[in-house]
Write an enzyme that holds these catalytic residues in place. Sequence first.
Site, PDB file in Angstrom:
ATOM      1  N   TYR A   8      -3.297  -2.159   5.577  1.00 38.41           N
ATOM      2  CA  TYR A   8      -3.478  -3.280   4.659  1.00 38.41           C
ATOM      3  C   TYR A   8      -4.138  -2.867   3.354  1.00 38.41           C
ATOM      4  CZ  TYR A   8      -8.067  -2.608   6.620  1.00 38.41           C
ATOM      5  OH  TYR A   8      -9.237  -2.034   7.030  1.00 38.41           O
ATOM      6  N   GLY A   9      -4.470  -1.602   3.216  1.00 38.73           N
ATOM      7  CA  GLY A   9      -5.211  -1.143   2.041  1.00 38.73           C
ATOM      8  C   GLY A   9      -4.579   0.093   1.432  1.00 38.73           C
ATOM      9  N   LEU A  11      -3.798   2.872   2.625  1.00 41.09           N
ATOM     10  CA  LEU A  11      -2.753   3.522   3.429  1.00 41.09           C
ATOM     11  C   LEU A  11      -1.380   2.876   3.243  1.00 41.09           C
ATOM     12  CD1 LEU A  11      -4.636   4.281   6.770  1.00 41.09           C
ATOM     13  CD2 LEU A  11      -4.004   5.897   4.956  1.00 41.09           C
ATOM     14  N   MET A  12      -1.317   1.772   2.505  1.00 40.59           N
ATOM     15  CA  MET A  12      -0.017   1.194   2.160  1.00 40.59           C
ATOM     16  C   MET A  12       0.705   2.062   1.126  1.00 40.59           C
ATOM     17  SD  MET A  12      -0.957  -2.866   1.981  1.00 40.59           S
ATOM     18  CE  MET A  12       0.633  -3.328   1.301  1.00 40.59           C
ATOM     19  N   ALA A  13      -0.051   2.858   0.376  1.00 44.51           N
ATOM     20  CA  ALA A  13       0.547   3.711  -0.657  1.00 44.51           C
ATOM     21  C   ALA A  13       1.205   4.919   0.010  1.00 44.51           C
ATOM     22  CB  ALA A  13      -0.517   4.163  -1.647  1.00 44.51           C
ATOM     23  N   GLU A  78     -10.363   7.632   8.145  1.00 42.95           N
ATOM     24  CA  GLU A  78     -11.034   6.329   8.125  1.00 42.95           C
ATOM     25  C   GLU A  78     -12.500   6.437   8.540  1.00 42.95           C
ATOM     26  OE1 GLU A  78      -9.934   3.930   6.626  1.00 42.95           O
ATOM     27  OE2 GLU A  78      -7.775   4.046   6.672  1.00 42.95           O
TER      28      GLU A  78
END
Length: 150
Positions: A8-9, A11-13, A78
Site C-alpha cells: 500500500y506504500g 512497495l507499490m513502486a 520493512e
Amino acid sequence: MPHSLFVYGTLMAPEVVKTLIGRVPPSMPAILKGYIRHPVIGHVFPGLIKCRDDNVCTEGLMYHELDYKEMRVLDWFEDVEYTRTNIEVQLVGDDSLNIETTQVYVWTNPGSDLDVAKSWVYREFRENRLDWYLKNTVKPCRHGLDELNY
C-alpha cells in the site's frame, strides 16, 4: 509454496520492488477495508493501522508468486517497524467480489510516530519523492543485503 502480499506504500513502486528482489512479481489492484495509511513523521513512507471505521479503504496492489527468499528480503527491508500479518483483501478488476487472504505489513510502532491528521498518497510519493527514496533508502538497503549475502 508461493506467497502473496498486499502492498500500500512505497512497495507499490515497481522500481522499489525490482531493486530489492530483482524482479516485479505479477500483481493486481486490491483494496483493504478497515485500515488506513498515514505518513510516518519525518519520512516519505507510510504506516498502515487498523481504523475504527470499517468503511475506510486503502488501495494498493497484491503481489503474487513471491518465494520464501523474496519474502525474507521484504521482511528485512520493512524491519521491526512493521509486522507481517494475515489479512483479507478485495481484488479489483472484475465484476465479481473476489476476496483473498494474503499478508500485509502493519505498522507496529507507536501511533504517535504517524501523522494521523494526514493521508499518505502514492501518486504524490511517486511524483515527488521516489527518485530520492530509491537513491537514499532502497539502493543502500539492497547494498546492505548484498553484503549480508541475503
